[in-house]
Motif scaffolding. Structure first.
Motif, mmCIF file in Angstrom:
data_model
loop_
_atom_site.group_PDB
_atom_site.id
_atom_site.type_symbol
_atom_site.label_atom_id
_atom_site.label_comp_id
_atom_site.label_asym_id
_atom_site.label_seq_id
_atom_site.Cartn_x
_atom_site.Cartn_y
_atom_site.Cartn_z
ATOM 1 N N GLU A 198 -0.703 2.486 -10.485
ATOM 2 C CA GLU A 198 -1.278 1.376 -11.254
ATOM 3 C C GLU A 198 -0.224 0.718 -12.132
ATOM 4 O OE1 GLU A 198 -5.656 1.008 -12.080
ATOM 5 O OE2 GLU A 198 -5.267 3.061 -12.760
ATOM 6 N N ASN A 240 -4.615 -0.996 9.172
ATOM 7 C CA ASN A 240 -4.399 -1.836 7.994
ATOM 8 C C ASN A 240 -3.492 -3.038 8.240
ATOM 9 O OD1 ASN A 240 -5.698 -0.261 5.543
ATOM 10 N ND2 ASN A 240 -4.698 1.281 6.823
ATOM 11 N N PRO A 244 -5.627 1.650 -6.903
ATOM 12 C CA PRO A 244 -6.104 2.877 -6.248
ATOM 13 C C PRO A 244 -6.674 2.635 -4.855
ATOM 14 C CG PRO A 244 -6.818 2.814 -8.536
ATOM 15 C CD PRO A 244 -6.210 1.478 -8.248
ATOM 16 N N SER A 245 -7.263 1.468 -4.635
ATOM 17 C CA SER A 245 -7.854 1.167 -3.330
ATOM 18 C C SER A 245 -6.817 1.087 -2.223
ATOM 19 C CB SER A 245 -8.635 -0.154 -3.403
ATOM 20 O OG SER A 245 -7.768 -1.222 -3.748
ATOM 21 N N ARG A 246 -5.530 0.955 -2.586
ATOM 22 C CA ARG A 246 -4.474 0.860 -1.574
ATOM 23 C C ARG A 246 -3.569 2.088 -1.600
ATOM 24 N NH1 ARG A 246 -3.863 -4.835 -3.083
ATOM 25 N NH2 ARG A 246 -1.711 -4.472 -3.766
ATOM 26 N N SER A 260 0.854 -1.184 0.000
ATOM 27 C CA SER A 260 0.000 0.000 0.000
ATOM 28 C C SER A 260 0.893 1.239 0.000
ATOM 29 C CB SER A 260 -0.899 0.019 1.241
ATOM 30 O OG SER A 260 -1.733 -1.113 1.285
#
Length: 255
Positions: free
Chosen positions: A100, A141, A106-108, A75
């Protein structure tokens, strides 16, 4: 006589080729060993902590791709939107595109955009504020490996150094969760910084805990990631992409 000269030249060429092969093989083994040192948990949750959009490609691409190669779930936490020239909105989009390319969805990716952490080399970020935000992210996380700059911040940027200071504080005060390790990116002198892959012998001969070296295909990928940062690709950064060892080699130390 000519035949003997040809044979001597061929023997010398063969000896040089054999030496080069053995050197490359030995180097690859040493690189592989250093990549694996302390990083054997392939399912670890790793966190790259940066100060500005483009740090991930300019400085940490070998680490990002190396950790991805090892199966680590990576992340990214960016402490500013890079708004020094009022380009924050553009740079946030560029960061997501670059991540990417490097394999971070993007979620991380989390980008902090507030007045506490301005993109400004003349502003000293508050250590406690940085540490508080970072610790909360780590705890929520389940992060087991934190990667960030060292005390010199590669380029000497105060925002880079502030991240190291905060992580160092958490580590030295025993506030990090049990089993959470910290890796810091080694800063090198200006000469080594700009000799590209020619820095490899120096990197191998100097002591470090983890060493990541990119293949030619991975270098091309790192360059694609950096090319996502269109707003930052001034002429001197294009030269940086061509000549900086940080686009090819990362050597890191455990705290």
């Amino acid at each position: 006589m000519a035949a003997l000269e040809i044979l001597a030249a061929a023997a010398a060429a063969a000896a040089i080729a054999a030496w080069a092969f053995l050197w490359v093989w030995d180097s690859s083994e040493r690189i592989r060993n250093r990549e694996q040192a302390g990083l054997r948990d392939d399912e670890s949750r790793a966190l790259l902590v940066i100060a500005h959009p483009d740090d991930e490609a300019m400085f940490f691409a070998p680490t990002v791709l190396g950790l991805g190669r090892g199966g680590h779930r990576l992340s990214l936490l960016c402490f500013s939107a890079g708004n020094y020239y009022n380009q924050g909105k553009i740079r946030k989009k560029e960061l997501l595109q670059s991540c990417e390319v490097l394999g971070i969805p993007p979620s991380r990716v989390m980008i902090i955009d507030n007045r506490d952490f301005p993109d400004d080399p003349d502003v000293q970020w508050n250590t406690e504020s940085v540490a508080s935000v970072l610790l909360q992210y780590i705890q929520v996380n389940g992060i087991s490996l934190v990667v960030t700059f060292d005390a010199r911040g590669v380029s000497g940027h105060n925002n880079h150094i502030a991240l190291y200071t905060a992580v160092r504080s958490l580590h030295s005060e025993g506030k990090l969760p049990k089993g959470c390790s910290v890796l810091t990116l080694q800063s090198v002198n200006v000469l080594r910084k700009y000799i590209s892959f020619l820095d490899l012998p120096f990197s191998l001969s100097h002591t470090q805990d983890v060493l990541f070296v990119l293949t030619s295909e991975e270098v091309a990928r790192a360059k694609r990631a950096m090319s996502c940062h269109h707003s930052q690709l001034l002429w001197f950064r294009r030269l940086y992409v061509l000549f900086s060892r940080y686009m090819r080699i990362n050597s890191l130390h455990f705290l």
